[in-house]
Scaffold this motif. Structure first.
Motif, mmCIF file in Angstrom:
data_model
loop_
_atom_site.group_PDB
_atom_site.id
_atom_site.type_symbol
_atom_site.label_atom_id
_atom_site.label_comp_id
_atom_site.label_asym_id
_atom_site.label_seq_id
_atom_site.Cartn_x
_atom_site.Cartn_y
_atom_site.Cartn_z
ATOM 1 N N ASN A 151 0.951 -1.159 0.174
ATOM 2 C CA ASN A 151 0.044 -0.013 -0.129
ATOM 3 C C ASN A 151 0.851 1.152 -0.096
ATOM 4 O O ASN A 151 0.938 2.153 0.890
ATOM 5 N N PRO A 152 1.717 1.525 -1.023
ATOM 6 C CA PRO A 152 2.727 2.663 -1.242
ATOM 7 C C PRO A 152 1.849 4.029 -1.035
ATOM 8 O O PRO A 152 0.890 4.109 -1.591
ATOM 9 N N GLY A 153 2.480 4.854 -0.210
ATOM 10 C CA GLY A 153 1.835 6.355 -0.024
ATOM 11 C C GLY A 153 0.795 6.305 0.969
ATOM 12 O O GLY A 153 0.257 7.510 1.256
ATOM 13 N N ARG A 154 0.467 5.033 1.634
ATOM 14 C CA ARG A 154 -0.553 5.192 2.669
ATOM 15 C C ARG A 154 -0.167 5.168 4.199
ATOM 16 O O ARG A 154 -1.131 4.925 4.823
ATOM 17 N N PHE A 155 1.000 5.365 4.393
ATOM 18 C CA PHE A 155 1.579 5.368 5.617
ATOM 19 C C PHE A 155 2.401 6.719 5.891
ATOM 20 O O PHE A 155 2.849 7.314 5.020
ATOM 21 N N ALA A 156 2.301 7.215 7.122
ATOM 22 C CA ALA A 156 3.040 8.548 7.434
ATOM 23 C C ALA A 156 3.466 8.490 8.826
ATOM 24 O O ALA A 156 3.016 7.781 9.748
ATOM 25 N N TYR A 157 4.634 8.873 9.128
ATOM 26 C CA TYR A 157 5.254 9.491 10.511
ATOM 27 C C TYR A 157 5.792 10.949 10.352
ATOM 28 O O TYR A 157 6.267 11.270 9.111
ATOM 29 N N LEU A 182 15.209 2.552 7.443
ATOM 30 C CA LEU A 182 14.505 3.755 7.043
ATOM 31 C C LEU A 182 14.698 4.433 5.729
ATOM 32 O O LEU A 182 13.621 4.696 5.156
ATOM 33 N N LYS A 183 15.885 4.252 5.191
ATOM 34 C CA LYS A 183 16.001 4.719 3.733
ATOM 35 C C LYS A 183 14.998 3.695 2.782
ATOM 36 O O LYS A 183 14.387 4.075 1.942
ATOM 37 N N ASP A 184 15.145 2.476 3.160
ATOM 38 C CA ASP A 184 14.434 1.363 2.323
ATOM 39 C C ASP A 184 12.834 1.759 2.350
ATOM 40 O O ASP A 184 12.213 1.555 1.382
ATOM 41 N N LEU A 185 12.423 2.187 3.441
ATOM 42 C CA LEU A 185 10.923 2.607 3.646
ATOM 43 C C LEU A 185 10.610 3.817 3.355
ATOM 44 O O LEU A 185 9.351 3.976 2.942
ATOM 45 N N HIS A 186 11.761 4.680 2.964
ATOM 46 C CA HIS A 186 11.281 5.937 2.562
ATOM 47 C C HIS A 186 10.361 5.938 1.499
ATOM 48 O O HIS A 186 9.392 6.900 1.252
ATOM 49 N N GLN A 187 10.352 5.093 0.403
ATOM 50 C CA GLN A 187 9.615 5.273 -0.967
ATOM 51 C C GLN A 187 8.374 4.884 -0.742
ATOM 52 O O GLN A 187 7.527 5.116 -1.673
ATOM 53 N N ILE A 218 17.538 11.258 5.483
ATOM 54 C CA ILE A 218 16.208 10.625 5.112
ATOM 55 C C ILE A 218 15.143 11.577 4.632
ATOM 56 O O ILE A 218 14.637 11.840 3.740
ATOM 57 N N GLY A 219 15.159 12.777 5.492
ATOM 58 C CA GLY A 219 14.312 14.103 5.150
ATOM 59 C C GLY A 219 14.654 14.848 3.872
ATOM 60 O O GLY A 219 13.859 15.589 3.166
ATOM 61 N N SER A 220 15.915 14.518 3.596
ATOM 62 C CA SER A 220 16.431 15.310 2.410
ATOM 63 C C SER A 220 16.248 14.638 1.082
ATOM 64 O O SER A 220 16.616 14.780 -0.014
ATOM 65 N N ILE A 221 15.907 13.287 1.185
ATOM 66 C CA ILE A 221 15.651 12.446 0.085
ATOM 67 C C ILE A 221 14.737 12.994 -0.993
ATOM 68 O O ILE A 221 14.730 13.049 -2.398
ATOM 69 N N GLY A 222 13.462 13.369 -0.279
ATOM 70 C CA GLY A 222 12.451 13.925 -1.455
ATOM 71 C C GLY A 222 11.660 13.018 -2.287
ATOM 72 O O GLY A 222 11.823 11.716 -2.144
#
Length: 389
Positions: free
Chosen positions: A185-191, A235-240, A385-389
């Protein structure tokens, strides 16, 4: 602007007066009210909602409890974030100065503050608790990971997964299941961005520290910083798979930011505080379909505890208030007013609207206190992480 400045000056003056009162060698003087009750001074810190709940609890203790004819509790509250000196700093200063008979009769500690004060003055600065004087604690299974013999947990709070049950009928229960759900479910989670709210802090740090020994979670030893790589790569892997807007991954600001997205249907799941979600649901501020679930290993939370400093002046009164805080009446107030996680057997309580709380395993709470490493952690998250965009 002038009124704001005046308010700030008055607040600062009040805090200074309260600190000086606590550190004064004479404490609260006679310790007896005009009607012959023994005064007990309770010290606490936190946000305004914490102040409000303590005011309600103190009023109930003073007027309705079994101790109302014998003791009167007076609250000294230090609003967090309004001054350089914290409650832990104030208590530590009084202890290090050799003060005795102060009005630090009983003090409320969060996990981080408890770790801080114990590191400064040691657990022996508090009374080793006589459990026979706290009979209401008999059903409490939760135990502090710091100074367990010297503090009494009375309520819990933890970060959980908040989800829309209409869209997620079977929420993840493990990190492996959560990762797979994100991929499906890409795009459906946030922190939220770490540093803007405790829920985001908890999610990011728990994800990293799941790869480290348990002892690292309550240590500020720089050696652990050298072992963050595996967790940050995770965390980088989860970023997408995180929430995106305008074609870019977005980490909302503050705990409320993610909860708003969940309530608006922009996402289906987020990390958030259990009490925040349930209190807003009870108020009708968010949808009834938003529920909570706990992961294994759990996201970090906290057990609020009470301790009796050896420099106080009313030990027996402090025990009385401590026992009251674990009564069904006090626990009910905390559930109803702030969606706190009760630590006693809830069979004698009305949990209507807060049934989710009964399913949280307080014995599985994980407390994180990493001191100054938190600053480095947030800086690295922002950079990697925050700078990946």
């Amino acid at each position: 602007m002038k009124m704001k400045r005046l308010g700030s000056i008055l607040l600062a003056g009040a805090m200074m007066a309260a600190t000086l009162a606590g550190c004064g060698g004479g404490g609260s003087g006679d310790n007896t009210t005009a009607d012959g009750k023994s005064t007990v001074t309770l010290w606490a810190t936190g946000s305004d909602n914490v102040r409000a709940i303590f005011e309600t609890l103190v009023e109930d203790f003073n007027t309705n409890s079994e101790y109302a004819d014998q003791y009167q509790v007076e609250l000294q509250f230090m609003l967090s974030g309004t001054g350089a000196q914290t409650l832990a700093d104030s208590v530590a200063a009084a202890i290090k100065a050799g003060q005795t008979d102060t009005d630090y009769d009983i003090v409320d500690w969060s996990g981080d503050d408890l770790s801080k004060i114990v590191s400064q003055v040691g657990e022996d600065a508090f009374v080793k608790l006589d459990r026979s004087k706290i009979p209401n604690a008999a059903s409490v299974e939760a135990e502090s990971s710091v100074a367990a013999d010297y503090v009494q947990p009375y309520r819990g709070t933890t970060v959980i997964l908040a989800y829309d049950s209409e869209k997620v009928p079977n929420p993840p229960t493990t990190w492996e299941e959560l990762e797979q759900w994100m991929k499906d479910n890409p795009g459906r989670f946030a922190y939220n961005t770490p540093g803007t709210g405790g829920a985001g802090d908890s999610f990011a740090r728990t994800a990293v520290y799941n790869f480290l020994p348990e002892e690292a979670m309550t240590s500020d030893d720089p050696k652990w910083e050298e072992q963050w790589d595996e967790g940050f790569n995770y965390l980088k892997d989860l970023h997408q798979y995180m929430y995106s807007s305008g074609g870019s991954i977005v980490y909302p600001n503050k705990n409320q930011g993610t909860l708003d997205l969940l309530n608006q249907g922009e996402i289906d799941m987020c990390a958030n505080w259990a009490d925040m979600v349930l209190s807003q649901r009870a108020q009708g501020a968010i949808k009834d379909t938003i529920q909570i679930a706990q992961l294994d290993p759990a996201l970090t939370g906290s057990l609020q505890t009470l301790a009796i400093p050896t420099i106080g002046s009313n030990e027996e009164g402090a025990y009385a208030f401590m026992n009251y805080m674990l009564s069904p009446e006090a626990q009910q107030i905390m559930v109803t007013e702030m969606a706190a996680i009760p630590l006693i057997d809830t069979s004698e309580m009305d949990m209507t609207g807060y049934e989710d709380l009964a399913g949280l395993d307080v014995s599985n709470f994980r407390i994180m206190s990493i001191g100054d490493l938190a600053t480095d952690f947030n800086a690295r998250w922002d950079s990697e992480i925050g700078s990946i965009g």
